[in-house]
Design an enzyme around this catalytic site. Structure first.
Site, PDB file in Angstrom:
ATOM      1  CG  HIS A 110      -1.831  -0.766   0.991  1.00 22.63           C
ATOM      2  ND1 HIS A 110      -3.784  -0.422   1.580  1.00 22.63           N
ATOM      3  CD2 HIS A 110      -2.558  -1.422   0.136  1.00 22.63           C
ATOM      4  CE1 HIS A 110      -3.799  -1.429   1.368  1.00 22.63           C
ATOM      5  NE2 HIS A 110      -3.944  -2.044   0.284  1.00 22.63           N
TER       6      HIS A 110
ATOM      7  CE1 TYR B 175      -4.808   3.442   9.948  1.00 26.79           C
ATOM      8  CE2 TYR B 175      -5.362   3.501  11.990  1.00 26.79           C
ATOM      9  CZ  TYR B 175      -4.494   2.713  10.385  1.00 26.79           C
ATOM     10  OH  TYR B 175      -3.179   1.671  10.878  1.00 26.79           O
TER      11      TYR B 175
ATOM     12  N   PRO C 204      -3.442  -0.640  19.150  1.00 22.49           N
ATOM     13  CG  PRO C 204      -5.304  -1.608  18.480  1.00 22.49           C
ATOM     14  CD  PRO C 204      -5.122  -1.455  19.682  1.00 22.49           C
TER      15      PRO C 204
HETATM   16  C1  PHB Z   1      -5.783  -4.864  10.868  1.00 18.10           C
HETATM   17  O1  PHB Z   1      -5.743  -4.815   9.594  1.00 18.10           O
HETATM   18  O2  PHB Z   1      -6.063  -5.645  11.543  1.00 18.10           O
HETATM   19  C2  PHB Z   1      -5.229  -3.470  11.253  1.00 18.10           C
HETATM   20  C3  PHB Z   1      -4.546  -2.800  10.701  1.00 18.10           C
HETATM   21  C4  PHB Z   1      -3.703  -1.202  11.246  1.00 18.10           C
HETATM   22  C5  PHB Z   1      -4.373  -1.313  12.195  1.00 18.10           C
HETATM   23  C6  PHB Z   1      -4.796  -2.153  12.913  1.00 18.10           C
HETATM   24  C7  PHB Z   1      -5.087  -3.394  12.771  1.00 18.10           C
HETATM   25  O3  PHB Z   1      -3.935   0.060  13.030  1.00 18.10           O
END
Ligand code: PHB
Ligand code: APR
Length: 392
Positions: free
Chosen positions: A75, A203, A295
């Site tokens: 990406h 996001y 995360p």
């Molecule tokens: C995911 O693909 O599970 C994922 C991607 C980005 C993040 C957290 C989880 O910041």
């Protein structure tokens, strides 16, 4: 007791332990991995799926890149949005680098296959692991396996056994310094065999709370919404998830959202945690045994890989008698990069989530941060540099 011997005993057969073992074996260092669960159980865990380019290069060096290159999706960027703005962070343009979308579960499966091909001993179903003689020239790991008490004699021990493992707790409490931030919400995540709503991750900091649109491949998506910690998975039907998700992502994306049944659904709490030091005698902590990130910055697996990058060369140097400079510096070197990733993950979390009881000023701060990103190439480059991974 049955006695086994090796050069590096690795406690934990998750991505940290496997990647460390694979790189050490490729450098001619012997290892034995002790894993509490079955292999199927380890591989059944759904975790994140964004690899920094440094992690991609390390997996290449470990010889586990073939399927990643076939099935992974590079990406060039991602989107940060709120109810008005949609800001594109073009990593490729800003840093010359990309990230790789490739699930942690796939990385772990590739590493198990590579370790099997190496003929490395991986013992599953071990219990009552205890670590001894870490201040001696030889150390011992005692454990129960197949109903029998056994001992693994070794030169060094790598604690790759995650947050709930035995390794960190083996370091005396008075020696440990622990830092923690627990966030007052969790992430409800689903896996669904539907096409991604967008070609790059979104996001979203919406007035209804955070949402993330991620993916595994062109027909498998991983979507998340922020939920109160008191919520249970049973509270969330698929329909409720889709309704909430679509009202939190930008409407132009929501209009093309394809929904379907979830094949996995779980809630994960959000926490930032670091335990210092990473070394105690012949014991070295790696990955989640020493640090946990929320995360939001996609740093969990990548920080584990970063620890492995520093430790595998340090242990190879020490085991082959080329000096102990690397193992002496491991803790401080790895922690320097860990704290920067901690800061980035905390910043992304506070910038993109709604906190209960927060005032209008806090909301304005999030809005202004995103507005600044929209108008400042420098701010976007800073975010991109951290997202694709700071140099090792
Ligand atoms: C995911 O693909 O599970 C994922 C991607 C980005 C993040 C957290 C989880 O910041
Ligand atoms: N004895 C043997 N094995 C153990 C023990 C023990 N006492 N305790 C835990 N384990 C095993 C667990 O069963 C697990 O398979 O150690 C492994 C630790 O793996 P992870 O928790 O995945 O940690 P790590 O390998 O450091 O990977 C970090 O995982 O949680 C994600 O976001 C995190 O992506 C990051 C990655």
């Amino acid at each position: 007791m049955t006695t086994l011997t090796t050069q590096v005993a690795i406690i934990g057969g998750g991505p940290s332990g496997l990647l460390l073992s694979q790189l050490l074996n490729k450098s001619g260092v012997e290892t034995v991995i002790l894993e509490r669960s079955t292999r199927d159980h380890v591989l059944s865990r759904i975790r994140a799926g964004i690899l920094e380019w440094g992690t991609v290069e390390l997996l290449r060096a470990a010889g586990v890149d073939a399927r990643m290159d076939r099935e992974g999706i590079p990406h060039d960027g991602c989107y940060l949005t709120d109810d008005e703005l949609m800001v594109h962070i073009d990593f490729k343009e800003l840093t010359g680098k990309q990230v790789m979308v490739y699930g942690q579960t796939e990385v772990t499966a590739d590493l198990y296959n590579a370790q099997d091909a190496m003929g490395t001993t991986v013992l599953h179903g071990v219990s009552d692991v205890s670590i001894h003689d870490l201040d001696q020239s030889k150390s011992r790991v005692e454990f129960t396996h197949e109903g029998e008490r056994k001992v693994l004699e070794c030169l060094y021990v790598a604690g790759c056994d995650g947050f709930h493992g035995v390794s960190r707790k083996t370091i005396p409490e008075e020696t440990r310094r622990e830092f923690e931030r627990v966030y007052p919400f969790g992430w409800l995540g689903i896996l669904s065999e539907t096409p991604p709503v967008n070609d790059e991750l979104i996001y979203s900091n919406s007035k209804h709370g955070f949402a993330l649109a991620s993916m595994r491949n062109e027909n498998l998506v991983r979507y998340y919404v922020q939920v109160p910690l008191s919520d249970k998975v049973e509270d969330w039907s698929d329909q409720r998830f889709w309704d909430e998700f679509s009202r939190r992502i930008p409407s132009e994306a929501a209009n093309r959202l394809i929904t379907g049944p979830s094949i996995e659904k779980s809630i994960a709490p959000l926490r930032s945690f670091v335990s210092e030091p990473l070394r105690w005698g012949n014991l070295f902590l790696v990955g989640d045994s020493a640090h946990i990130v929320p995360p939001t910055g996609a740093k969990g697996l990548n920080l584990a890989a970063s620890d492995v990058f520093y430790l595998h060369s340090a242990l190879t140097e020490a085991v082959t008698g080329k000096g102990t400079g690397g193992i002496d510096d491991y803790s401080s070197k790895a922690l320097a990069r860990i704290w920067k990733a901690m800061r980035f993950s905390w910043q992304m979390t506070t910038m993109l989530h709604r906190f209960d009881g927060e005032d209008a000023f806090a909301e304005q701060m999030r809005k202004a941060t995103l507005d600044h990103l929209a108008h400042s190439e420098t701010a976007r480059r800073d975010l991109a540099e951290n997202y694709i991974g700071l140099p090792f």
